[in-house]
Design an enzyme around this catalytic site. Structure first.
Site, PDB file in Angstrom:
ATOM      1  N   ASP A 134     -17.682  12.443  -8.615  1.00 25.78           N
ATOM      2  CA  ASP A 134     -18.130  12.653  -9.990  1.00 25.78           C
ATOM      3  C   ASP A 134     -19.596  13.079  -9.947  1.00 25.78           C
ATOM      4  O   ASP A 134     -20.186  13.218  -8.872  1.00 25.78           O
ATOM      5  CB  ASP A 134     -17.900  11.393 -10.830  1.00 25.78           C
ATOM      6  CG  ASP A 134     -18.673  10.205 -10.307  1.00 25.78           C
ATOM      7  OD1 ASP A 134     -19.529  10.386  -9.413  1.00 25.78           O
ATOM      8  OD2 ASP A 134     -18.432   9.082 -10.779  1.00 25.78           O
TER       9      ASP A 134
ATOM     10  N   ASP B 182      -8.005   9.459 -12.140  1.00 19.48           N
ATOM     11  CA  ASP B 182      -8.662   8.415 -11.359  1.00 19.48           C
ATOM     12  C   ASP B 182      -8.865   7.249 -12.297  1.00 19.48           C
ATOM     13  O   ASP B 182      -8.993   7.442 -13.519  1.00 19.48           O
ATOM     14  CB  ASP B 182     -10.032   8.870 -10.844  1.00 19.48           C
ATOM     15  CG  ASP B 182     -11.082   8.785 -11.940  1.00 19.48           C
ATOM     16  OD1 ASP B 182     -11.058   9.638 -12.841  1.00 19.48           O
ATOM     17  OD2 ASP B 182     -11.890   7.848 -11.924  1.00 19.48           O
TER      18      ASP B 182
ATOM     19  N   CYS C  94       9.733  -4.105  -6.114  1.00 16.24           N
ATOM     20  CA  CYS C  94       8.685  -3.275  -5.530  1.00 16.24           C
ATOM     21  C   CYS C  94       8.803  -3.259  -4.001  1.00 16.24           C
ATOM     22  O   CYS C  94       9.167  -4.256  -3.378  1.00 16.24           O
ATOM     23  CB  CYS C  94       7.319  -3.823  -5.943  1.00 16.24           C
ATOM     24  SG  CYS C  94       5.920  -3.006  -5.159  1.00 16.24           S
TER      25      CYS C  94
ATOM     26  N   CYS D 118       6.256  -2.535  -1.842  1.00 18.64           N
ATOM     27  CA  CYS D 118       4.946  -2.556  -1.179  1.00 18.64           C
ATOM     28  C   CYS D 118       4.878  -3.674  -0.144  1.00 18.64           C
ATOM     29  O   CYS D 118       5.691  -4.592  -0.145  1.00 18.64           O
ATOM     30  CB  CYS D 118       3.822  -2.710  -2.204  1.00 18.64           C
ATOM     31  SG  CYS D 118       3.512  -4.404  -2.737  1.00 18.64           S
TER      32      CYS D 118
ATOM     33  N   CYS E 193       4.723  -7.171  -1.779  1.00 19.45           N
ATOM     34  CA  CYS E 193       5.962  -7.671  -2.388  1.00 19.45           C
ATOM     35  C   CYS E 193       7.067  -7.903  -1.365  1.00 19.45           C
ATOM     36  O   CYS E 193       7.960  -8.722  -1.579  1.00 19.45           O
ATOM     37  CB  CYS E 193       6.447  -6.712  -3.474  1.00 19.45           C
ATOM     38  SG  CYS E 193       5.419  -6.778  -4.964  1.00 19.45           S
TER      39      CYS E 193
ATOM     40  N   HIS F  75      -0.823  -3.930  -3.651  1.00 18.88           N
ATOM     41  CA  HIS F  75       0.295  -3.826  -4.584  1.00 18.88           C
ATOM     42  C   HIS F  75      -0.022  -2.859  -5.722  1.00 18.88           C
ATOM     43  O   HIS F  75       0.773  -1.966  -6.043  1.00 18.88           O
ATOM     44  CB  HIS F  75       0.680  -5.187  -5.175  1.00 18.88           C
ATOM     45  CG  HIS F  75       1.603  -5.034  -6.351  1.00 18.88           C
ATOM     46  ND1 HIS F  75       2.951  -4.841  -6.207  1.00 18.88           N
ATOM     47  CD2 HIS F  75       1.341  -4.931  -7.680  1.00 18.88           C
ATOM     48  CE1 HIS F  75       3.496  -4.647  -7.402  1.00 18.88           C
ATOM     49  NE2 HIS F  75       2.531  -4.698  -8.317  1.00 18.88           N
TER      50      HIS F  75
END
Lengths: 389, 389
Positions: free
Chosen positions: B94, B282, B320, B322, B325, B351
């Site tokens: 940015d 973002d 999930c 991930c 999880c 996660h």
């Protein structure tokens, strides 16, 4: 030593250095081994996956912390510490004695046990040898430790004797409770033992007094444990004094059982104490020092905050194969540390643990090839405890 | 759009939703994409390796923070931000404007630029459109943003117009400097440009006023950038207002260039704004909320500190995939969070980022199969912003 789930096999010896394999209900640990410290059910700043990638075969959990939060009852209801924290490999738990000595408030030691107030909320607790065995039965670690009395050092012979003798009496009570829990399941209704194959280690005390250490070994061996630890060292005495006590004590411990040096140490301590017959180590140094910005390398410690690293493009240790050294510069790690990014702690912990675990790997290999003394001398030549530049 | 290292290809459209591929000097980003925020050269609580495992194809760096520490000069001497932080995939930076607006002290905006004092040490700085381009040239990000003026909301039309018009004037100056740095290397002796293929995006302002947004689009398109961002949203206005402005603005942006919605948002914002033609996002939400104990799941947010999770053996989201999880329970995560273990932040960040990146993956797939509207409706049905349970 006869309990089926728990055995220690001596594979090879090289001088007093031993190459072994410790079989536990959650798998085999190749020894000599270093156990990363997972105080409250997590090794600080890294994940279980990181530990597995690093090749950690066993971690240590702190009974004092887990007993206070989230509590051993809750962990037992979850099926034990392995299930609760999602770690499938072996775990050793300490008894809580050392944290009561170093962390808790207003502690009072009597023959009954250790009375103390929680460092978290001031609540009052009594930890007896039986209670310490109960808590660890609920945690279901693979190796439980007896409650022992830790004392400040240097300790005069009389204080050391009193504490050593009390530790022996406590060890006998802890063993009785352990066997009761193991052999008569349900005999203590308040206790939900979660690992029927749990082993229990006795702890040798006696400070730096050889005579007391000998007495402690004899009395503790008589009680008969699955393994033995040497306690009361790495508490401020010079390294040579520690090495002497380790050599003196380890030589009297049973050949066919594992020997664990509690709370040590610097990387050179590992090598020197393997040379004196130790099989297992734990220490907060690699993890704690990483969080304080100290990297441990083959050459010695490195304080990453040093301004000389601000634009240094080299990895912490150019010869190291860890994920941190293969990818990141001293300059980047220093930046992360100086601005307080958590990732600094993670990346430096990964390096330090790799260094410790890799050192153990090199030790194990050297013993197998009977070149351990060469490794020890090389380490003495290249490693210095003074900060590197 | 003609610069060889930077192209945006539109692969498929489904309604206003676009499936694209953004080619940058450090690789291709499949869009719609979510960029994890790596404020100071690290995405908080996770490692680059974690991000790669999660499939993050691009991260965002904050110019304000990196300019203050460790400084863009130091980073340029290290070869640019990619080299300094050891991240080989694309990076967007940015301009620093938003952080001056939200973090810095005693800021004063004039036509020249933004004068402010560092939130770290009170030192005085002046960020002009040219300086923001210089700093980003030194950082060598793949996408640089122009300096724009951020204002508090709700903004009356007159303040919004003043800021929008100033942002347009700044954009023209930023573009001039960017082209000078790119096309006449060495023309600004104090600037060491580290990425010759860097692209620059303009930013559309105008708060929630459609007329101002239209004017901003026209003036900014006239300057001609490699891509366009929509700024000044997700600053407190209701979601529907944001969606309206996004729809109104995106529809006027060039088809063949990437569109980036800055600083959004909640998971449903991603879907709703893809539906209105956005390609890049973002947001600090998945990472920041993880550190504050909030897990984002398909059903909605979950505050892990809630006592109801103390003995809950389920993973945060049973559906999930991930790493958190697949291995850890709500009870364990709650314990880690309550005792303040860093690992809590890491596991919950893993996660949340997985959830965001997986959602983007599902969005991209749905667009390719022209089933995006089905996905959007399913998401609306199952996801709620209210905490779960």
């Amino acid at each position: 030593m006869s309990f089926p789930d728990f055995t220690f096999s001596l594979l090879h010896q090289d001088g007093a250095a031993r190459r072994g394999a410790l079989t536990t209900p959650h798998g085999v640990v190749q020894t000599p081994a270093f156990m990363p410290v997972g105080t409250r059910g997590a090794v600080k700043a890294v994940t279980h996956r990181d530990l597995e990638d690093l090749g950690a075969e066993i971690i240590l959990g702190n009974t004092y912390h887990l007993y206070l939060k989230p509590g051993d009852d809750l962990i037992a209801r979850a099926g034990g510490l392995h299930a609760f924290i999602g770690w499938t490999r072996p775990i050793l738990t300490d008894s809580g004695g050392y944290q009561i000595f170093s962390l808790a408030e207003r502690r009072r030691i009597t023959d009954e046990g250790a009375e103390f107030r929680s460092h978290l909320d001031g609540s009052r607790h009594l930890l007896t040898p039986e209670r310490a065995a109960d808590i660890q039965a609920q945690l279901g670690s693979d190796i439980a430790m007896v409650l022992d009395e830790c004392i400040a050092t240097p300790a005069d012979r009389e204080s050391a004797r009193v504490a050593m003798e009390r530790s022996v009496r406590w060890a006998a009570r802890a063993r009785r409770r352990f066997l009761e829990l193991r052999d008569e399941p349900g005999s203590v209704p308040s206790v939900r033992a979660t690992n029927p194959g749990q082993a229990q280690f006795g702890i040798i005390q006696g400070a730096t007094h050889h005579g007391l250490r000998t007495e402690s070994v004899q009395a503790t061996r008589e009680i008969d444990f699955e393994g033995y630890a040497i306690g009361g060292l790495s508490v401020g005495e010079p390294p040579e004094v520690m090495y002497d006590v380790v050599a003196h004590t380890a030589a009297q411990l049973p050949d066919r059982q594992a020997r664990y040096l509690m709370g040590s140490g610097m990387p050179d301590d590992l090598i020197e104490c393997v040379a004196r017959g130790i099989d297992l180590f734990d220490c907060v140094l690699p993890t704690r020092n990483a969080r304080n910005g100290q990297l441990l390398t083959r050459a010695g410690p490195m304080a990453i905050r040093n301004a000389r690293y601000a634009e240094d493009p080299l990895p912490p240790d150019p010869e190291c194969g860890c994920v941190t050294c293969r990818r990141f510069s001293r300059a980047y790690l220093r930046h992360l540390y100086m601005v307080g990014e958590m990732t600094a702690a993670t990346l430096m912990t990964l390096h330090n643990l790799y260094f410790y675990l890799d050192t153990m790997w090199r030790i194990r290999e050297a013993i197998m090839f009977s070149t351990f003394e060469t490794l020890r001398l090389e380490f003495r030549r290249t490693f210095s405890r003074r900060p590197q530049h």
